[in-house]
Design a protein around this motif. Sequence first.
Motif, PDB file in Angstrom:
ATOM      1  N   PHE A 235       0.823  -1.203   0.000  1.00 42.10           N
ATOM      2  CA  PHE A 235       0.000   0.000   0.000  1.00 42.10           C
ATOM      3  C   PHE A 235       0.860   1.257   0.000  1.00 42.10           C
ATOM      4  CE2 PHE A 235      -2.260   3.218   2.628  1.00 42.10           C
ATOM      5  CZ  PHE A 235      -3.217   3.575   1.692  1.00 42.10           C
ATOM      6  N   MET A 236       1.959   1.262   0.771  1.00 43.08           N
ATOM      7  CA  MET A 236       2.824   2.424   0.834  1.00 43.08           C
ATOM      8  C   MET A 236       3.542   2.661  -0.496  1.00 43.08           C
ATOM      9  SD  MET A 236       2.482   4.041   3.552  1.00 43.08           S
ATOM     10  CE  MET A 236       1.672   3.838   5.134  1.00 43.08           C
ATOM     11  N   GLU A 237       3.869   1.618  -1.222  1.00 43.42           N
ATOM     12  CA  GLU A 237       4.486   1.791  -2.534  1.00 43.42           C
ATOM     13  C   GLU A 237       3.520   2.447  -3.517  1.00 43.42           C
ATOM     14  OE1 GLU A 237       7.656  -1.954  -2.523  1.00 43.42           O
ATOM     15  OE2 GLU A 237       5.724  -2.134  -3.525  1.00 43.42           O
ATOM     16  N   ILE A 238       2.241   2.059  -3.455  1.00 41.42           N
ATOM     17  CA  ILE A 238       1.244   2.659  -4.344  1.00 41.42           C
ATOM     18  C   ILE A 238       1.007   4.115  -3.963  1.00 41.42           C
ATOM     19  CG2 ILE A 238      -1.128   2.482  -5.162  1.00 41.42           C
ATOM     20  CD1 ILE A 238      -1.004  -0.499  -4.666  1.00 41.42           C
ATOM     21  N   VAL A 239       0.925   4.406  -2.657  1.00 44.31           N
ATOM     22  CA  VAL A 239       0.750   5.793  -2.207  1.00 44.31           C
ATOM     23  C   VAL A 239       1.940   6.644  -2.639  1.00 44.31           C
ATOM     24  CG1 VAL A 239       0.622   7.260  -0.164  1.00 44.31           C
ATOM     25  CG2 VAL A 239      -0.762   5.202  -0.294  1.00 44.31           C
ATOM     26  N   CYS A 240       3.131   6.106  -2.519  1.00 45.78           N
ATOM     27  CA  CYS A 240       4.336   6.842  -2.912  1.00 45.78           C
ATOM     28  C   CYS A 240       4.334   7.126  -4.413  1.00 45.78           C
ATOM     29  CB  CYS A 240       5.573   6.048  -2.514  1.00 45.78           C
ATOM     30  SG  CYS A 240       7.137   6.905  -2.804  1.00 45.78           S
ATOM     31  N   ALA A 241       3.938   6.147  -5.220  1.00 44.29           N
ATOM     32  CA  ALA A 241       3.902   6.349  -6.669  1.00 44.29           C
ATOM     33  C   ALA A 241       2.868   7.410  -7.048  1.00 44.29           C
ATOM     34  CB  ALA A 241       3.591   5.032  -7.373  1.00 44.29           C
ATOM     35  N   TYR A 242       1.701   7.380  -6.427  1.00 46.81           N
ATOM     36  CA  TYR A 242       0.669   8.372  -6.726  1.00 46.81           C
ATOM     37  C   TYR A 242       1.074   9.760  -6.234  1.00 46.81           C
ATOM     38  CZ  TYR A 242      -3.260   5.923  -8.833  1.00 46.81           C
ATOM     39  OH  TYR A 242      -4.083   5.271  -9.721  1.00 46.81           O
ATOM     40  N   GLY A 243       1.725   9.833  -5.090  1.00 47.85           N
ATOM     41  CA  GLY A 243       2.146  11.127  -4.579  1.00 47.85           C
ATOM     42  C   GLY A 243       3.167  11.795  -5.477  1.00 47.85           C
ATOM     43  N   TYR A 244       4.153  11.029  -5.936  1.00 44.40           N
ATOM     44  CA  TYR A 244       5.165  11.606  -6.821  1.00 44.40           C
ATOM     45  C   TYR A 244       4.603  11.903  -8.211  1.00 44.40           C
ATOM     46  CZ  TYR A 244       9.130  11.017  -3.679  1.00 44.40           C
ATOM     47  OH  TYR A 244      10.013  11.146  -2.627  1.00 44.40           O
ATOM     48  N   SER A 245       3.569  11.195  -8.638  1.00 44.87           N
ATOM     49  CA  SER A 245       2.987  11.469  -9.960  1.00 44.87           C
ATOM     50  C   SER A 245       2.287  12.818 -10.016  1.00 44.87           C
ATOM     51  CB  SER A 245       1.995  10.361 -10.330  1.00 44.87           C
ATOM     52  OG  SER A 245       0.861  10.388  -9.473  1.00 44.87           O
TER      53      SER A 245
ATOM     54  N   VAL B  48      -1.540  15.502 -17.802  1.00 46.81           N
ATOM     55  CA  VAL B  48      -2.297  14.247 -17.696  1.00 46.81           C
ATOM     56  C   VAL B  48      -1.588  13.122 -18.442  1.00 46.81           C
ATOM     57  CG1 VAL B  48      -4.454  13.108 -18.359  1.00 46.81           C
ATOM     58  CG2 VAL B  48      -4.513  15.342 -17.266  1.00 46.81           C
ATOM     59  N   CYS B  49      -1.030  13.420 -19.613  1.00 48.08           N
ATOM     60  CA  CYS B  49      -0.313  12.388 -20.377  1.00 48.08           C
ATOM     61  C   CYS B  49       0.941  11.912 -19.641  1.00 48.08           C
ATOM     62  CB  CYS B  49       0.051  12.931 -21.750  1.00 48.08           C
ATOM     63  SG  CYS B  49      -1.361  13.185 -22.849  1.00 48.08           S
ATOM     64  N   LEU B  50       1.712  12.842 -19.088  1.00 52.78           N
ATOM     65  CA  LEU B  50       2.929  12.451 -18.384  1.00 52.78           C
ATOM     66  C   LEU B  50       2.615  11.683 -17.106  1.00 52.78           C
ATOM     67  CD1 LEU B  50       5.101  15.696 -18.773  1.00 52.78           C
ATOM     68  CD2 LEU B  50       5.296  13.561 -20.032  1.00 52.78           C
ATOM     69  N   SER B  51       1.719  12.231 -16.291  1.00 56.96           N
ATOM     70  CA  SER B  51       1.399  11.569 -15.026  1.00 56.96           C
ATOM     71  C   SER B  51       0.693  10.234 -15.254  1.00 56.96           C
ATOM     72  CB  SER B  51       0.524  12.496 -14.185  1.00 56.96           C
ATOM     73  OG  SER B  51       0.181  11.885 -12.958  1.00 56.96           O
ATOM     74  N   GLY B  52      -0.245  10.209 -16.196  1.00 56.45           N
ATOM     75  CA  GLY B  52      -0.971   8.965 -16.458  1.00 56.45           C
ATOM     76  C   GLY B  52      -0.084   7.880 -17.032  1.00 56.45           C
ATOM     77  N   SER B  53       0.849   8.252 -17.915  1.00 56.10           N
ATOM     78  CA  SER B  53       1.744   7.246 -18.496  1.00 56.10           C
ATOM     79  C   SER B  53       2.673   6.645 -17.445  1.00 56.10           C
ATOM     80  CB  SER B  53       2.555   7.869 -19.621  1.00 56.10           C
ATOM     81  OG  SER B  53       3.318   8.972 -19.140  1.00 56.10           O
ATOM     82  N   VAL B  54       3.140   7.471 -16.487  1.00 57.62           N
ATOM     83  CA  VAL B  54       3.980   6.947 -15.411  1.00 57.62           C
ATOM     84  C   VAL B  54       3.203   5.943 -14.567  1.00 57.62           C
ATOM     85  CG1 VAL B  54       5.148   7.559 -13.264  1.00 57.62           C
ATOM     86  CG2 VAL B  54       5.522   8.916 -15.303  1.00 57.62           C
ATOM     87  N   LEU B  55       1.960   6.249 -14.255  1.00 59.84           N
ATOM     88  CA  LEU B  55       1.148   5.338 -13.446  1.00 59.84           C
ATOM     89  C   LEU B  55       0.830   4.058 -14.204  1.00 59.84           C
ATOM     90  CD1 LEU B  55      -1.336   7.876 -11.789  1.00 59.84           C
ATOM     91  CD2 LEU B  55       0.603   6.738 -10.720  1.00 59.84           C
TER      92      LEU B  55
END
Length: 303
Positions: free
Chosen positions: A197-207, A234-241
Amino acid sequence: MASKNDPFQFQEFDEAGDLLEANRDAVTISIDDEDLKSKRPKSAVGFAQDVADEEPLINDDREELLSEKKKSAPFWTFEYYQRFFDIETHHVKERILGSMVPWPGKNFIQVYLRKNPDLYGPFWICTTLVFAIAISGNISNFLQHFGNPSYKYTPDFGKVSIAATAIFSYAWLVPLGLWGLLLWRNNKIMNLVSYSFMEIVCAYGYSLSVYIPAVVLWILPYEWLMWLSIAVAVCLSGSVLVMTFWPALRDDHPKVIIATVSAIVLLNGLLAVGCKIYFFSNPERRSEHSSPSATEAIKVTSP
């Protein structure tokens, strides 16, 4: 000439020979042997001896440190969250750049987190984005009414609380739902990649870091620039996720893959569009443009 009774004069005693004849198994130490030993490199011998003596102590200390690291504190204590804020500054910079520039085949969690997620970067990114949205929205509203003598500028501090609710809800609730979905699908299909869960939160926070410069551009009163910056962010953040969570979804059912990827991109876009419409729209200007037509219609219909 020295006196025979001088106490400081070196003399030879025969008592040592008598003692050796009485006990031939006794251990003797010669001054010559001591001189030879003193000429040897004492540092090397002493170092080897010290290492041999201290090695069990070092091993014991290492075992204690490892055991302390393995002990995990309960999640309701401060000690549990303290380790998520222990991170170097250059690591935060690397993760911010990695979240802004997506590279094909690069997984953000596997490349930048390395099983060491943090909450320091996501917290300050979300906080900075909240104040950037509130301040930029007030400045944009002021610039839109600049030159109007009937308009009196009053800063809207309520935008801070609304922006904080929207940003932090997105940064915590969406990862919670995605983590539950991945956990459920992992129980059904055992070979899927699982994230904490913390890895997903970290990825969303940095995105969300890519939205900070985009929000600053929204101050300029150009609609085409606003929508262009929204599309790019949106393209940059969405592609990273999508590239981050693709290894956990690629072996799943195609319908689940399409639904999950669409939800990730859609929620990301809704956050940007919603912030633009709510914080950077000018309903008063729209009402001013629509009011003349309304008054003309009233005049025409009135006798």
